[in-house]
Design a protein around this motif. Sequence first.
Motif, PDB file in Angstrom:
ATOM      1  N   SER A   1       4.498-108.406   0.807  1.00 64.52           N
ATOM      2  CA  SER A   1       3.433-109.239   1.363  1.00 64.52           C
ATOM      3  C   SER A   1       2.055-108.850   0.825  1.00 64.52           C
ATOM      4  O   SER A   1       1.192-109.704   0.624  1.00 64.52           O
ATOM      5  CB  SER A   1       3.456-109.181   2.893  1.00 64.52           C
ATOM      6  OG  SER A   1       3.355-107.839   3.341  1.00 64.52           O
ATOM      7  N   GLU A   2       1.861-107.545   0.594  1.00 64.29           N
ATOM      8  CA  GLU A   2       0.576-107.120   0.032  1.00 64.29           C
ATOM      9  C   GLU A   2       0.366-107.728  -1.352  1.00 64.29           C
ATOM     10  O   GLU A   2      -0.738-108.145  -1.703  1.00 64.29           O
ATOM     11  CB  GLU A   2       0.520-105.589  -0.057  1.00 64.29           C
ATOM     12  CG  GLU A   2       0.115-104.912   1.252  1.00 64.29           C
ATOM     13  CD  GLU A   2      -1.388-104.994   1.531  1.00 64.29           C
ATOM     14  OE1 GLU A   2      -2.145-105.392   0.626  1.00 64.29           O
ATOM     15  OE2 GLU A   2      -1.790-104.690   2.671  1.00 64.29           O
ATOM     16  N   MET A   3       1.448-107.772  -2.134  1.00 64.68           N
ATOM     17  CA  MET A   3       1.304-108.324  -3.482  1.00 64.68           C
ATOM     18  C   MET A   3       1.063-109.833  -3.415  1.00 64.68           C
ATOM     19  O   MET A   3       0.257-110.379  -4.175  1.00 64.68           O
ATOM     20  CB  MET A   3       2.554-107.996  -4.310  1.00 64.68           C
ATOM     21  CG  MET A   3       2.368-108.202  -5.786  1.00 64.68           C
ATOM     22  SD  MET A   3       0.941-107.289  -6.451  1.00 64.68           S
ATOM     23  CE  MET A   3       1.677-105.696  -6.775  1.00 64.68           C
ATOM     24  N   VAL A   4       1.755-110.488  -2.476  1.00 63.51           N
ATOM     25  CA  VAL A   4       1.527-111.929  -2.311  1.00 63.51           C
ATOM     26  C   VAL A   4       0.071-112.158  -1.888  1.00 63.51           C
ATOM     27  O   VAL A   4      -0.616-113.041  -2.420  1.00 63.51           O
ATOM     28  CB  VAL A   4       2.505-112.522  -1.264  1.00 63.51           C
ATOM     29  CG1 VAL A   4       2.136-113.967  -0.938  1.00 63.51           C
ATOM     30  CG2 VAL A   4       3.937-112.446  -1.775  1.00 63.51           C
ATOM     31  N   SER A   5      -0.398-111.323  -0.976  1.00 66.08           N
ATOM     32  CA  SER A   5      -1.773-111.476  -0.502  1.00 66.08           C
ATOM     33  C   SER A   5      -2.762-111.279  -1.644  1.00 66.08           C
ATOM     34  O   SER A   5      -3.764-111.987  -1.766  1.00 66.08           O
ATOM     35  CB  SER A   5      -1.994-110.475   0.636  1.00 66.08           C
ATOM     36  OG  SER A   5      -3.263-109.911   0.570  1.00 66.08           O
ATOM     37  N   LYS A   6      -2.425-110.325  -2.528  1.00 66.74           N
ATOM     38  CA  LYS A   6      -3.307-110.067  -3.664  1.00 66.74           C
ATOM     39  C   LYS A   6      -3.397-111.297  -4.593  1.00 66.74           C
ATOM     40  O   LYS A   6      -4.490-111.725  -4.946  1.00 66.74           O
ATOM     41  CB  LYS A   6      -2.780-108.849  -4.435  1.00 66.74           C
ATOM     42  CG  LYS A   6      -3.670-108.371  -5.560  1.00 66.74           C
ATOM     43  CD  LYS A   6      -3.097-107.101  -6.190  1.00 66.74           C
ATOM     44  CE  LYS A   6      -3.673-106.887  -7.585  1.00 66.74           C
ATOM     45  NZ  LYS A   6      -2.965-105.808  -8.290  1.00 66.74           N
ATOM     46  N   VAL A   7      -2.222-111.859  -4.916  1.00 63.30           N
ATOM     47  CA  VAL A   7      -2.285-112.966  -5.888  1.00 63.30           C
ATOM     48  C   VAL A   7      -2.847-114.242  -5.254  1.00 63.30           C
ATOM     49  O   VAL A   7      -3.340-115.114  -5.977  1.00 63.30           O
ATOM     50  CB  VAL A   7      -0.932-113.241  -6.590  1.00 63.30           C
ATOM     51  CG1 VAL A   7      -0.374-111.972  -7.196  1.00 63.30           C
ATOM     52  CG2 VAL A   7       0.055-113.902  -5.666  1.00 63.30           C
TER      53      VAL A   7
ATOM     54  N   PRO B   1      -8.271-116.662  -8.656  1.00 58.10           N
ATOM     55  CA  PRO B   1      -9.010-117.925  -8.849  1.00 58.10           C
ATOM     56  C   PRO B   1      -8.154-118.984  -9.532  1.00 58.10           C
ATOM     57  O   PRO B   1      -8.236-120.169  -9.172  1.00 58.10           O
ATOM     58  CB  PRO B   1     -10.184-117.524  -9.755  1.00 58.10           C
ATOM     59  CG  PRO B   1     -10.309-116.041  -9.596  1.00 58.10           C
ATOM     60  CD  PRO B   1      -8.957-115.510  -9.287  1.00 58.10           C
ATOM     61  N   ASP B   2      -7.284-118.568 -10.456  1.00 53.93           N
ATOM     62  CA  ASP B   2      -6.411-119.533 -11.148  1.00 53.93           C
ATOM     63  C   ASP B   2      -5.552-120.297 -10.142  1.00 53.93           C
ATOM     64  O   ASP B   2      -5.406-121.520 -10.209  1.00 53.93           O
ATOM     65  CB  ASP B   2      -5.461-118.802 -12.105  1.00 53.93           C
ATOM     66  CG  ASP B   2      -6.180-118.343 -13.356  1.00 53.93           C
ATOM     67  OD1 ASP B   2      -7.402-118.625 -13.443  1.00 53.93           O
ATOM     68  OD2 ASP B   2      -5.532-117.705 -14.195  1.00 53.93           O
ATOM     69  N   LEU B   3      -4.968-119.527  -9.237  1.00 51.28           N
ATOM     70  CA  LEU B   3      -4.055-120.156  -8.283  1.00 51.28           C
ATOM     71  C   LEU B   3      -4.822-120.997  -7.263  1.00 51.28           C
ATOM     72  O   LEU B   3      -4.359-122.070  -6.864  1.00 51.28           O
ATOM     73  CB  LEU B   3      -3.190-119.100  -7.589  1.00 51.28           C
ATOM     74  CG  LEU B   3      -2.157-118.441  -8.533  1.00 51.28           C
ATOM     75  CD1 LEU B   3      -1.487-117.246  -7.871  1.00 51.28           C
ATOM     76  CD2 LEU B   3      -1.093-119.452  -8.980  1.00 51.28           C
ATOM     77  N   ILE B   4      -5.996-120.523  -6.884  1.00 56.35           N
ATOM     78  CA  ILE B   4      -6.813-121.319  -5.953  1.00 56.35           C
ATOM     79  C   ILE B   4      -7.214-122.642  -6.613  1.00 56.35           C
ATOM     80  O   ILE B   4      -7.157-123.712  -5.989  1.00 56.35           O
ATOM     81  CB  ILE B   4      -8.041-120.519  -5.467  1.00 56.35           C
ATOM     82  CG1 ILE B   4      -7.572-119.328  -4.612  1.00 56.35           C
ATOM     83  CG2 ILE B   4      -8.989-121.405  -4.664  1.00 56.35           C
ATOM     84  CD1 ILE B   4      -8.655-118.321  -4.275  1.00 56.35           C
TER      85      ILE B   4
END
Lengths: 409, 199, 626
Positions: free
Chosen positions: C267-273, C277-280
Amino acid sequence: MKHVIIGNGIAGVTASEAIRMLNGTADITMIGDEIFPPYSRPMISHVLDGSQPHDKLPIRSEHFYDDLKITPLLGQRARGIDVDNRQVELADGTRVDFDRLLIAAGADPRPTQAEGLDLKNIFYLRTQDHVKQQTTALAGARRAVVLGGGLVGFKAAYGLLKRGLSVTMLITSGYPLSMQVDATAGRMILNELVCHGLKVEVGVSVRAFEGNGTVRVAVTDTGTRLPCEIVIIGKGVLPARDFIPKDKIDADLGVLVDDHLQTSVPGIYAAGDVAESVDIARDCRWVNALWPEAAGQGRVAGLNMAGRPVAYPGSLSRNVMRVFGLDVLTVGNADPIEDAGYRVVRSSGADRHFYRRLVLKEDRLVGAVMINGIEQGGVLRALIENRTPIRLPPETLIAPGFNFGQLLY
Amino acid sequence: MKQVVVHPERCVGCMQCMLACATAHSRSLMLFAAVQETPQPKARIHVGAGCFNEGFPNRCRHCDPAPCQMACLAGAIYRSDSTGTVMINPDRCINCASCAMACPYGVIRFHEDPLGPAGHAIAVKCDNCSARVAKGQIPACVEICKAGALTYEEMDTAMRRKNRAVARSMSTDADPPVMPAGVALLKSIKQSELQLSGS
Amino acid sequence: MFDPGKSLSITQDGDRLIAKARQDGIETVWERHEAQQPQCGFCDMGLSCRICIMGPCRVDPFGEGPQTGVCGADADIIVARNLCRMIAAGAAAHSDHGRDLVEVLAGVADGTAVGYKIRDEAKLKRLAEEYGVATGDKNPLAISGELAQAMMEDYGMRRKAVKMVARAPKKRQEVWEKFTLTPRGIDRETSEMMHRTHMGVDNNWQSLLLQGLRNALSDGWGGSMIATEVSDILFGVPTPRPTMVNAGVLKEDQVNIVVHGHNPVVSEMVSKVCQSPDLIDLAKEKGAAGINLVGVCCTGNELLMRRGISMAGNHLMSELILSTGAVEMMIVDYQCIMPSLGKVAGSYHTRMVSTSDKAKFPHMEHHEFHPDNAEKKAVEVVRSAIENYVNRGKVFIPVAPQEAVGGFSVEAIVGALGGTPEPLIDAIKAGKIRGVVGIVGCNNPKIKHDYGHVTLTRRLIENDILVVDTGCVSVATAKAGFKVPAAADMAGPGLKEICNALGIPPVLHMGSCVDNVRILVLVAALANALGVDISDLPVAGSAPEWYSEKAVAIGTYFVASGVTTHLGPMPPITGSMNVVNLLTAGLEDVVGATFAVEPDPEKAAVFLRRHIEDKRKALGLDVRSV
């Protein structure tokens, strides 16, 4: 002791069995217009729909009358009752003496008014003989018209649909079985029938039948012409009480009986479709012309006639039927007039194949409708019939897991 | 004559009687093979949940007179003279469900049965394991019940035992009837839980 | 008996979503629970045994049928064996979760855990010192490598005791030594528990249960404690921060991604990605206003504690959250993930992603995360969640979100107190705070959803008892509004005064269910500061709605650590009154604490208050009558 029973339907049969059980020697005479061995009248619709052969109809041995030492007077109806002289008068003029009499004459199809009723292949659905003729007429028939959406009309339409005919049913209410079920269940039943090809005409009646010896067209009062090779008139039944001397024996729609099924004349009893007893759910006089009621009433009347006083708790309407994919069970006063102190509890949910409706008055259950999952219907029926005060939240009675064990506290 | 006597207060709700019943009414008579059969054999005893989610073993009482027998349209329900068992003739049954309306205990089910005609549903209910009893076995549900909720005995014997228990509990110097402490504890906890599961 | 008219949850979002799920034809945990009634009494009493195939066996609780299994084990042995195996399974679950974190720590050291790093060097050093790893001016990566190795030894058999047992007060350690309860190795105690419960090994029900206590302690002061401490090193020590809770945290105009499970590694890694900005931008391209990451269950608590990420619901909400129709993707790791979720998601557009090689589920896509590929995998799955936004149908978000504050690690609590536990001890001594109760554990459909948690919490704070909570409880009390500073108004006058002075709520969110060890650390610190044993403190534990084997392990390590613990639902032990009596009374003479079972939270509150006043009396503090 001379026992005479008018009628050899199921009420007459169970009455004679009860009398014979208590008394091995009493004279028993049975008068009936059907000469076929005692048979299951409701099963004729199973013969019509093709699921059962005609020869499975008898539910007693062909030696029934001999075995029970009954004197059968078959093939004719009673024409009158001489109450003062305690005699029954038959159609051929014969007079039969009785000490105890049971009127179990049953009911006859409610007639309809239309031109051309004498054409061939226009039927009622009441006797084994009717269904025998109908199954013969099915050969070559593709289209059928059924008059009436009550129990008889529904069963006729269902049977013909199952036989693969194209069926048009003429009904007065918006859905079939409106006397037995509420609108929700009625529409579920209607949808199921329509999905299987039924056509429905609401609020129309037939003015005339046309054809050349055999019916070919039904003409409605709106002028629509419905081509058909077979017609079944299923507009319900009326108690067969024309021969009853109403000045001597109290009668209304049916012959009035007390809580021992005795009529207003001591020694004269009535049972089955002709009798008008108290309806347990409605708390008023009612004719419940139903086969299981008739079987039960016949037995109680027979016991009383043979000298064992047995009280009759009252009658209850009840029906269970399978409609293609729907199992429908209805009991008691399932759709009372609103605002008369009734409370209705219904199942909710989107599942169109499961429905429950309970009708309560104060703390008593008085009516129920179940669609599918009908196994616990008898438990509800017993609660109504025994006037059991309901201590559980009514919602639990309609939950899928409801069972008898929950009533024990 | 011995019959199956139900003691609902003893039912722990394990449903083993249902498995044993279905197996006893299968063709193979063995659990592991029975579950593979088509049609599937089904239990004729039904363990439902009571008011407190306690088990309630529900089976045919073989009433006399039997309302199902009186209501049967096809004359398929009859009483065996020798055993008093109310039976359904699978070949006469027309699956009309009139018996469901008649049965005040809700113990009749409708399905295709390994012991009935192929290809269509019929009414099915407890037959007192008549096939097993004929072979000298006791009814399957009784044999498997390890909590004493189902016994096979003379009704008189069962009644006498129960009467004695009641009499003992009512005599002044006797202890009240003993429910094992663990059973009583779990029962009270479960009742309390149920009240808390929603309102 | 099922009453379809009754309400199944005390929460508004719960009740509305249950109705929505029913309307959508979704079968949930409540329907399945109903379908299981009546549940097997042999199993409910612990009297059925499937350990060997001379059986299966069951013992007649009425005393007339069989009284022993085929092997000869009586009710006491069978009940004890069954309970001990529950402890072993619970301890194994937490400890294996801890193991995964130690592997990440080792991976950070050798550079294979791409995208992970040491976030709290100070904590790393503190831990290293506890483990005897020299720090000096060593590079943090080198320290983490050595610390990981030292922790791995806690899992093995080279130690006499797991290292962090030393955190317990001296008196407590002596109790453990006296009754041979000191856990020697994390995996060792679980293995030995399984060995002892094999047919024909330990057939003394008392010694079985004592090994059960030791096994639980290997979890509490071993595996779980490692899980929490290493998580803090890798992802940061939690500090108080505001957050939002309940199903209203889902956003109608954003891509909603739900993480569900327990371990922060995924979950921490998911939260990080999700910050990328690319994904947003991609989300905006798809017509969404952004990416909204929320949690369910304990991995949600891990994120809430450290990042203030919103929490959508606890265990019984996990299916219901999907019935909002607003979830683009649910990403799960392991523990408490109902296997029904894939099927529920199938009724909506929601994509279900499983991530652990240890935990696969029906109707879920499996994208296996490992420390070396987690970052890449996280980008992949988040991208496909965003792409799923366009498939969204009608959305039903039942309520507006509720504010809450989380993040009360022991460090944060001590920080709030001004750097020392003294103010809390003073408040307890002065009687303003009567004591502390840790309310922990799960949801269970046997208890109306969140009723136990919220009712008990309310009664305790009203009576000046500070509540700390974790896991599903912490979500329930946050939703109920107990986790904002203004909730001090719901507390008794003493507790209210302290809360207002410190600006904290009366109910402190201490984290996920492995974070129950934070409560152990807290009570150990209090005991050490007072110079007494944990069992002398006016503290208690409670699990009002527990369901899982992990909860059995937690409750047992609480009790074995000297914290008397209340359970709502009854564990499967009533088949042996010997076992019942030992656990609810006899243990007092062994570890100075016992279990108590009471489903009704109102009655449980009275019990816990009495217990706290009794402990106060023994300490010579003022006493209120309860």
